[in-house]
Motif scaffolding. Structure first.
Motif, PDB file in Angstrom:
ATOM      1  N   GLU A 254       0.817  -1.217   0.000  1.00 22.21           N
ATOM      2  CA  GLU A 254       0.000   0.000   0.000  1.00 22.21           C
ATOM      3  C   GLU A 254       0.848   1.263   0.000  1.00 22.21           C
ATOM      4  OE1 GLU A 254      -2.512  -0.846   3.419  1.00 22.21           O
ATOM      5  OE2 GLU A 254      -4.190  -1.019   2.037  1.00 22.21           O
ATOM      6  N   THR A 255       2.068   1.189   0.504  1.00 23.32           N
ATOM      7  CA  THR A 255       2.928   2.373   0.515  1.00 23.32           C
ATOM      8  C   THR A 255       3.461   2.704  -0.871  1.00 23.32           C
ATOM      9  OG1 THR A 255       4.912   1.091   1.036  1.00 23.32           O
ATOM     10  CG2 THR A 255       3.649   1.968   2.902  1.00 23.32           C
ATOM     11  N   PHE A 256       3.370   1.753  -1.798  1.00 16.51           N
ATOM     12  CA  PHE A 256       3.882   1.956  -3.150  1.00 16.51           C
ATOM     13  C   PHE A 256       2.781   2.029  -4.213  1.00 16.51           C
ATOM     14  CE2 PHE A 256       7.128  -0.271  -0.746  1.00 16.51           C
ATOM     15  CZ  PHE A 256       8.222   0.564  -0.933  1.00 16.51           C
ATOM     16  N   ALA A 257       1.590   1.581  -3.896  1.00 14.71           N
ATOM     17  CA  ALA A 257       0.525   1.469  -4.896  1.00 14.71           C
ATOM     18  C   ALA A 257       0.053   2.835  -5.382  1.00 14.71           C
ATOM     19  CB  ALA A 257      -0.652   0.699  -4.308  1.00 14.71           C
ATOM     20  N   ASP A 258      -0.045   2.976  -6.691  1.00 14.90           N
ATOM     21  CA  ASP A 258      -0.580   4.196  -7.292  1.00 14.90           C
ATOM     22  C   ASP A 258      -2.092   4.133  -7.424  1.00 14.90           C
ATOM     23  OD1 ASP A 258       1.923   5.423  -7.660  1.00 14.90           O
ATOM     24  OD2 ASP A 258       2.222   4.337  -9.528  1.00 14.90           O
ATOM     25  N   ILE A 259      -2.606   2.938  -7.656  1.00 12.60           N
ATOM     26  CA  ILE A 259      -4.057   2.756  -7.798  1.00 12.60           C
ATOM     27  C   ILE A 259      -4.458   1.449  -7.134  1.00 12.60           C
ATOM     28  CG2 ILE A 259      -4.252   4.066  -9.950  1.00 12.60           C
ATOM     29  CD1 ILE A 259      -4.326   1.392 -11.428  1.00 12.60           C
ATOM     30  N   ARG A 260      -5.744   1.310  -6.884  1.00 11.09           N
ATOM     31  CA  ARG A 260      -6.310   0.077  -6.341  1.00 11.09           C
ATOM     32  C   ARG A 260      -7.432  -0.363  -7.263  1.00 11.09           C
ATOM     33  NH1 ARG A 260      -7.279   1.999  -0.116  1.00 11.09           N
ATOM     34  NH2 ARG A 260      -5.108   2.309   0.407  1.00 11.09           N
ATOM     35  N   PHE A 261      -7.600  -1.645  -7.401  1.00 13.53           N
ATOM     36  CA  PHE A 261      -8.699  -2.173  -8.190  1.00 13.53           C
ATOM     37  C   PHE A 261      -8.996  -3.582  -7.712  1.00 13.53           C
ATOM     38  CE2 PHE A 261      -4.725  -2.916 -10.400  1.00 13.53           C
ATOM     39  CZ  PHE A 261      -4.777  -4.276 -10.683  1.00 13.53           C
ATOM     40  N   LYS A 262     -10.216  -4.027  -7.997  1.00 12.07           N
ATOM     41  CA  LYS A 262     -10.607  -5.382  -7.648  1.00 12.07           C
ATOM     42  C   LYS A 262     -10.237  -6.287  -8.819  1.00 12.07           C
ATOM     43  CE  LYS A 262     -14.498  -4.368  -4.632  1.00 12.07           C
ATOM     44  NZ  LYS A 262     -15.927  -4.615  -4.403  1.00 12.07           N
ATOM     45  N   VAL A 263      -9.435  -7.292  -8.559  1.00 13.90           N
ATOM     46  CA  VAL A 263      -8.984  -8.160  -9.640  1.00 13.90           C
ATOM     47  C   VAL A 263     -10.140  -8.893 -10.301  1.00 13.90           C
ATOM     48  CG1 VAL A 263      -6.648  -8.448  -8.773  1.00 13.90           C
ATOM     49  CG2 VAL A 263      -8.413 -10.045  -8.052  1.00 13.90           C
ATOM     50  N   GLU A 264     -11.199  -9.179  -9.525  1.00 15.15           N
ATOM     51  CA  GLU A 264     -12.323  -9.903 -10.103  1.00 15.15           C
ATOM     52  C   GLU A 264     -13.186  -9.014 -10.997  1.00 15.15           C
ATOM     53  OE1 GLU A 264     -13.639  -8.736  -5.880  1.00 15.15           O
ATOM     54  OE2 GLU A 264     -11.800  -9.366  -6.865  1.00 15.15           O
ATOM     55  N   GLU A 265     -12.937  -7.700 -10.977  1.00 12.03           N
ATOM     56  CA  GLU A 265     -13.723  -6.772 -11.789  1.00 12.03           C
ATOM     57  C   GLU A 265     -12.871  -6.024 -12.811  1.00 12.03           C
ATOM     58  OE1 GLU A 265     -15.646  -4.149  -9.036  1.00 12.03           O
ATOM     59  OE2 GLU A 265     -16.847  -5.758  -8.147  1.00 12.03           O
ATOM     60  N   THR A 266     -11.602  -6.381 -12.941  1.00  9.93           N
ATOM     61  CA  THR A 266     -10.682  -5.632 -13.797  1.00  9.93           C
ATOM     62  C   THR A 266     -10.015  -6.566 -14.794  1.00  9.93           C
ATOM     63  OG1 THR A 266     -10.253  -4.158 -11.940  1.00  9.93           O
ATOM     64  CG2 THR A 266      -8.738  -4.024 -13.793  1.00  9.93           C
ATOM     65  N   SER A 267     -10.034  -6.183 -16.044  1.00  9.00           N
ATOM     66  CA  SER A 267      -9.415  -6.971 -17.096  1.00  9.00           C
ATOM     67  C   SER A 267      -7.897  -6.847 -17.025  1.00  9.00           C
ATOM     68  CB  SER A 267      -9.899  -6.462 -18.457  1.00  9.00           C
ATOM     69  OG  SER A 267      -9.072  -6.938 -19.494  1.00  9.00           O
ATOM     70  N   PRO A 268      -7.170  -7.948 -17.243  1.00  9.00           N
ATOM     71  CA  PRO A 268      -5.713  -7.851 -17.315  1.00  9.00           C
ATOM     72  C   PRO A 268      -5.270  -6.876 -18.410  1.00  9.00           C
ATOM     73  CG  PRO A 268      -6.401 -10.144 -17.250  1.00  9.00           C
ATOM     74  CD  PRO A 268      -7.641  -9.315 -17.395  1.00  9.00           C
ATOM     75  N   ARG A 269      -6.052  -6.774 -19.459  1.00  9.97           N
ATOM     76  CA  ARG A 269      -5.730  -5.825 -20.538  1.00  9.97           C
ATOM     77  C   ARG A 269      -5.811  -4.383 -20.024  1.00  9.97           C
ATOM     78  NH1 ARG A 269      -5.571  -8.611 -25.329  1.00  9.97           N
ATOM     79  NH2 ARG A 269      -6.596 -10.634 -25.287  1.00  9.97           N
ATOM     80  N   ASP A 270      -6.795  -4.101 -19.171  1.00 15.37           N
ATOM     81  CA  ASP A 270      -6.915  -2.758 -18.597  1.00 15.37           C
ATOM     82  C   ASP A 270      -5.740  -2.438 -17.682  1.00 15.37           C
ATOM     83  OD1 ASP A 270      -9.277  -2.340 -19.961  1.00 15.37           O
ATOM     84  OD2 ASP A 270     -10.543  -2.927 -18.269  1.00 15.37           O
ATOM     85  N   VAL A 271      -5.296  -3.424 -16.915  1.00 16.38           N
ATOM     86  CA  VAL A 271      -4.131  -3.225 -16.045  1.00 16.38           C
ATOM     87  C   VAL A 271      -2.903  -2.937 -16.902  1.00 16.38           C
ATOM     88  CG1 VAL A 271      -2.596  -4.311 -14.349  1.00 16.38           C
ATOM     89  CG2 VAL A 271      -5.071  -4.675 -14.210  1.00 16.38           C
ATOM     90  N   CYS A 272      -2.771  -3.652 -17.995  1.00 15.33           N
ATOM     91  CA  CYS A 272      -1.671  -3.424 -18.931  1.00 15.33           C
ATOM     92  C   CYS A 272      -1.707  -1.981 -19.437  1.00 15.33           C
ATOM     93  CB  CYS A 272      -1.802  -4.411 -20.096  1.00 15.33           C
ATOM     94  SG  CYS A 272      -0.496  -4.310 -21.332  1.00 15.33           S
ATOM     95  N   ARG A 273      -2.899  -1.506 -19.791  1.00 15.32           N
ATOM     96  CA  ARG A 273      -3.048  -0.138 -20.295  1.00 15.32           C
ATOM     97  C   ARG A 273      -2.777   0.888 -19.192  1.00 15.32           C
ATOM     98  NH1 ARG A 273      -7.653  -2.955 -23.037  1.00 15.32           N
ATOM     99  NH2 ARG A 273      -6.941  -3.199 -25.183  1.00 15.32           N
TER     100      ARG A 273
END
Length: 90
Positions: A4-23
């Motif tokens: 959490e000290t390094f994360a720029d964003i948070r998202f739920k993996v079950e609701e987020t496409s790996p392609r979106d994370v790539c983007r």
């Protein structure tokens, strides 16, 4: 907690496409939208970015993934408290 000290964003993996994370990581679209022709792993084997899907046999169904606070508290009360605090933050 450490991540959490390094994360720029948070998202739920079950609701987020790996392609979106790539983007979101600002990789080139030829990688994020790829069918595998341009994406390579460290072993240089071509791997497509695929959308997650539950196996057809259903072995990862919700009924197999259930946990209760009581069960977690019985295993490790201190960890259960840390987990509860994290759920309140999210």
């Amino acid at each position: 907690e450490h991540i959490e000290t390094f994360a720029d964003i948070r998202f739920k993996v079950e609701e987020t496409s790996p392609r979106d994370v790539c983007r979101l990581a600002q990789f080139e679209e030829r990688l994020c939208g790829s069918d595998g022709r341009y994406h390579t792993t460290s072993s240089k084997v071509i791997q497509p970015i695929v959308e997650p899907a539950a196996p057809a046999d259903g072995h990862t169904g919700v009924e197999h993934l259930q946990a209760t606070w009581e069960a977690i508290e019985a295993l490790d009360p201190a960890l259960a408290e840390k987990m509860k605090e994290m759920t309140r933050r999210y």
